[in-house]
Design an enzyme around this catalytic site. Structure first.
Site, short mmCIF file in Angstrom:
data_model
loop_
_atom_site.label_atom_id
_atom_site.label_comp_id
_atom_site.label_asym_id
_atom_site.label_seq_id
_atom_site.Cartn_x
_atom_site.Cartn_y
_atom_site.Cartn_z
N ARG A 242 -32.43 6.77 -39.64
CA ARG A 242 -32.69 7.03 -38.22
C ARG A 242 -33.55 8.28 -38.07
O ARG A 242 -34.52 8.30 -37.30
CB ARG A 242 -31.36 7.24 -37.47
N PHE A 258 -31.35 -5.15 -32.69
CA PHE A 258 -29.96 -4.95 -33.12
C PHE A 258 -29.62 -3.46 -32.97
O PHE A 258 -29.22 -2.79 -33.92
CB PHE A 258 -29.75 -5.39 -34.58
N ASP A 280 -29.87 -5.83 -28.04
CA ASP A 280 -28.62 -6.13 -28.73
C ASP A 280 -27.89 -7.21 -27.95
O ASP A 280 -28.07 -7.34 -26.73
CB ASP A 280 -27.73 -4.88 -28.85
N ASP A 330 -32.49 -4.10 -37.80
CA ASP A 330 -31.27 -3.70 -38.52
C ASP A 330 -30.14 -4.67 -38.17
O ASP A 330 -29.19 -4.31 -37.47
CB ASP A 330 -30.89 -2.26 -38.15
N CYS A 370 -27.91 -5.37 -44.73
CA CYS A 370 -26.66 -4.75 -45.21
C CYS A 370 -25.78 -5.81 -45.85
O CYS A 370 -24.58 -5.66 -45.95
CB CYS A 370 -25.93 -4.05 -44.07
N1 SAH Z 1 -28.95 -0.03 -35.98
C1 SAH Z 1 -27.63 0.20 -35.46
C2 SAH Z 1 -26.57 -0.67 -36.10
C3 SAH Z 1 -26.80 -2.17 -35.97
S1 SAH Z 1 -25.36 -3.10 -36.21
C4 SAH Z 1 -27.31 1.70 -35.56
O1 SAH Z 1 -28.08 2.46 -36.16
O2 SAH Z 1 -26.27 2.11 -35.04
C5 SAH Z 1 -25.86 -4.71 -35.78
C6 SAH Z 1 -25.93 -5.00 -34.29
O3 SAH Z 1 -26.45 -6.31 -34.15
C7 SAH Z 1 -24.63 -5.01 -33.52
O4 SAH Z 1 -24.71 -4.10 -32.46
C8 SAH Z 1 -24.49 -6.46 -32.97
O5 SAH Z 1 -23.98 -6.47 -31.62
C9 SAH Z 1 -25.91 -6.91 -32.97
N2 SAH Z 1 -26.15 -8.35 -33.09
C10 SAH Z 1 -25.58 -9.23 -33.93
N3 SAH Z 1 -26.18 -10.44 -33.83
C11 SAH Z 1 -27.13 -10.32 -32.89
C12 SAH Z 1 -28.12 -11.21 -32.34
N4 SAH Z 1 -28.22 -12.45 -32.78
N5 SAH Z 1 -28.96 -10.74 -31.41
C13 SAH Z 1 -28.85 -9.45 -30.97
N6 SAH Z 1 -27.97 -8.57 -31.46
C14 SAH Z 1 -27.11 -8.99 -32.40
#
Ligand code: SAH
Length: 427
Positions: A242, A258, A280, A330, A370
């Site tokens: 980040r 995401f 998200d 992500d 991940c």
């Molecule tokens: N980059 C973030 C962590 C991402 S975790 C950070 O630094 O904090 C993954 C995220 O993807 C979650 O918030 C989840 O709600 C979202 N997610 C999962 N499947 C999804 C989809 N199909 N479309 C949009 N968001 C999604």
């Protein structure tokens, strides 16, 4: 020249030489506890100190261990290999606590392991810049199935295996004694628990959960929903990545896919991004993300939040011919194990292909996986395939991984679950 050195007989011998266990090898008959005998040949990974005994490796079990019991793992001839925690239901029958026959697996053992994990993190430079830290990273800290994250004065424990479950209260007591937090909260509600036949658990273990919990990293403050947020509430593993994104965001149109509670988005806003569109599927996560922008007095007029499925949103933007200078992808874990790799690969390829197409010439893509079931190599191949199909030339400018409080034990490469590539597309 190098090749010759690598294939010399001496080198090969060294390679196969087991790490020193307690010699002479103790015979199985000397143990009171149950014993697991592995098939001949299946002791090799244990001699290399890989901490898992798969069900297929087990020849027989002597005694009747219950899930969570400590068992002696022995080779086919009855020689001691390790002390491990038994799990009756999991594909992984036992996870190793110790390689030393003389080691007792008791509260003192856990105190020693936890103390080691804490002292290693105390030396990390970012410990001065953040009050959020992964204190215990499962197998990598010699404590299979135990994840412990600290957010300011709140400690969150996640127990992902039957062997860790057995020592829940012992570990909570030790953490309370050594860290003295206001609260120890248990978030044992991960999918892996079902595979171990364990019920989900979510609640206070020690102390009282404060009304609100905040974590500060690199000067940015984030509200963390310990009780209802994803995983243990926040993704500490992406801390350094980040920060890197923040340094490259100046004057850019940024797309954060995401985005969860806005981690990358806040860094981009602080880094002077022209605009940041964050997507998200979770409305709760987005609410917290907006709150986080306010908490840091960042200019919310440059931030747009969209509650949508990223796969659909990327397609829509491609059809609208939208363009960005910096994109972050992500996603959540698409492949928890290698068995899911093929399906996951399609998902990664899809979003990366679309992401690459949305970039302006010279733009940057920060793309992550991940998934434990996707190796570094495979991930890079998937991204190369996506670029080829998109008709885009790109360079890897950085290879990225989890922050240093998520160390990877050399004998347990599975610990390196987070992999990322920073790509620059041709100008
Ligand atoms: N980059 C973030 C962590 C991402 S975790 C950070 O630094 O904090 C993954 C995220 O993807 C979650 O918030 C989840 O709600 C979202 N997610 C999962 N499947 C999804 C989809 N199909 N479309 C949009 N968001 C999604």
């Amino acid at each position: 020249m190098n090749q010759k050195r690598h294939t010399s007989p001496q080198r090969r011998r060294e390679h196969h030489k087991p790490l020193a266990t307690s010699a002479p090898r103790t015979s199985a008959a000397s143990f009171d506890s149950a014993q697991i005998f592995v098939h001949s040949g299946r002791e090799k990974s244990l001699l290399r100190r890989h901490p898992w005994v798969f069900s297929g490796a087990v020849e027989r079990i002597q005694g009747a261990p219950a899930s969570g019991d400590t068992v002696a793992v022995c080779d086919a001839a009855g020689g001691f290999l390790a002390w491990a925690g038994y799990s009756a239901q999991s594909q992984i029958t036992a996870k190793v606590w110790s390689w030393h026959a003389e080691q007792k697996i008791d509260a003192d053992f856990f105190r020693k392991k936890i103390t080691q994990a804490l002292s290693m993190r105390r030396d990390l430079s970012f410990a001065r810049d953040s009050n959020g830290m992964r204190l215990i990273h499962g197998e990598s800290d010699g404590l299979p199935g135990l994840i412990v994250d600290q957010y300011d004065n709140v400690i969150v424990m996640q127990l992902g295996s039957a062997c860790a479950e057995r020592w829940r209260d012992t570990c909570a007591d030790i953490l309370q004694e050594l860290c003295n937090p206001a609260c120890i909260y248990e978030r044992s509600d991960s999918d892996s628990r079902a595979l171990e036949g364990l019920p989900e658990r979510n609640g206070v273990l020690r102390g009282t959960l404060p009304g609100e919990t905040f974590v500060t990293e690199h000067g940015l403050k984030f509200a963390v929903d310990v009780a209802h947020g994803q995983k243990t509430g926040f993704y500490l593993d992406q801390r350094d990545n980040r920060a890197l994104t923040g340094t490259l965001a100046q004057d850019k149109d940024v797309l954060n896919c995401f985005c969860y509670t806005g981690g990358f988005s806040l860094y981009a806003l602080r880094g002077g991004a022209k605009s940041v569109l964050s997507i998200d599927a979770s409305e709760e996560a987005l609410q917290l993300a907006r709150r986080n922008v306010e908490l840091n007095h960042l200019d919310s007029s440059r931030a747009e939040w969209q509650c949508a499925d990223v796969f659909a949103a990327l397609r829509k933007m491609r059809d609208q011919n939208k363009k960005f200078d910096l994109i972050i992808l992500d996603p959540p874990k698409f492949a928890p194990t290698a068995a899911f790799a093929e399906k996951a690969a399609r998902g990664y390829k899809d979003i990366n292909l679309l992401g690459l197409k949305l970039l302006r010439p010279g733009g940057l893509l920060f793309t992550y996986s991940c998934s434990g079931g996707i190796s570094d190599d495979l991930f890079q191949k998937i991204i190369a395939g996506a670029a080829l199909d998109a008709g885009i030339n790109a360079h890897i400018v950085n290879k990225l991984h989890a922050a240093a409080d998520h160390p990877v034990l050399l004998s347990f490469p599975e610990g390196a679950y987070l992999k990322g590539l920073a790509l620059r597309v041709a100008g």
